[in-house]
Design a protein around this motif. Structure first.
Motif, PDB file in Angstrom:
ATOM      1  N   SER A  34     -19.659  16.068  -0.495  1.00  0.00           N
ATOM      2  CA  SER A  34     -20.233  15.862  -1.830  1.00  0.00           C
ATOM      3  C   SER A  34     -21.608  15.239  -1.691  1.00  0.00           C
ATOM      4  N   PRO A  41     -18.341  26.556  -4.217  1.00  0.00           N
ATOM      5  CA  PRO A  41     -17.796  26.220  -5.534  1.00  0.00           C
ATOM      6  C   PRO A  41     -18.767  26.659  -6.635  1.00  0.00           C
ATOM      7  N   GLU A  77     -18.801  23.094  -9.426  1.00  0.00           N
ATOM      8  CA  GLU A  77     -18.428  21.780  -8.931  1.00  0.00           C
ATOM      9  C   GLU A  77     -19.475  21.270  -7.958  1.00  0.00           C
ATOM     10  N   THR A  78     -19.534  19.963  -7.804  1.00  0.00           N
ATOM     11  CA  THR A  78     -20.446  19.368  -6.841  1.00  0.00           C
ATOM     12  C   THR A  78     -19.727  19.031  -5.540  1.00  0.00           C
TER      13      THR A  78
END
Length: 175
Positions: free
Chosen positions: A14, A49, A52-53
């Motif tokens: 992330s 993704p 999303e992060t």
């Protein structure tokens, strides 16, 4: 011989500027250590993704080590790459973290960084991509000359590790 068994996974990453990431990993130990079973290095798949992060990898880790001494405690090292729509791979960060010394389950966040280079290389990286890389990736987990690097912080690699220690009490080490 004292033994360390590490079971878990590289959960994901992330905080990186873009998604579509994969990770090359390895475990480094001192000279008194040897691998009894398992892989010392590997690579995750690319996760892309959509909204999303967080890039999820779920890459398994299962390694069994033995040692005659505590010097050179095992540490994981990472190279995180971004893969663009043309399947070109660009280094996004280096990082390392020690295997926990306490038995049990551990959630670990390994921060990463990348070299920035000189001004010309920074400008080139912003417009063309493909920033500077280390000639010797061992510099990531050794302290030799690492303080001379100019770097910028990147994202985090997330791990969930279970650590089992065996026979450390016979060598006078209390956990």
């Amino acid at each position: 011989m004292a033994e360390v068994h590490v079971i878990g996974e590289i959960v994901g990453a992330s905080g990186f500027p873009e998604n579509s990431l994969f990770c090359k990993w390895g475990i480094h130990t001192g000279g008194a250590w040897k691998v009894l079973a398992g892989q010392k290095e590997g690579q995750t798949q690319v996760d892309i993704p959509e909204n999303e992060t967080f890039c999820a990898w779920g890459h398994p880790i299962d390694i069994h080590l033995a040692t005659k001494g505590l010097q050179g405690w095992p540490k994981f090292h990472f190279q995180v790459y971004h893969q663009d729509e043309y399947a070109r791979n660009e280094l996004y960060g280096y990082g390392f973290c020690f295997v926990p010394t306490a038995p049990g389950t551990h959630d670990i966040e390994c921060v990463t960084w990348r070299p920035t280079g000189v001004f010309r290389e920074q400008i080139s990286h912003n417009f063309v991509g493909g920033g500077p890389q280390l000639r010797n990736p061992d510099l990531v987990y050794t302290s030799t000359d690492r303080d001379l690097l100019q770097t910028v912080g990147m994202g985090k690699v997330h791990l969930q590790l279970g650590v089992i220690l065996r026979n450390f009490d016979k060598f006078g080490v209390e956990c």
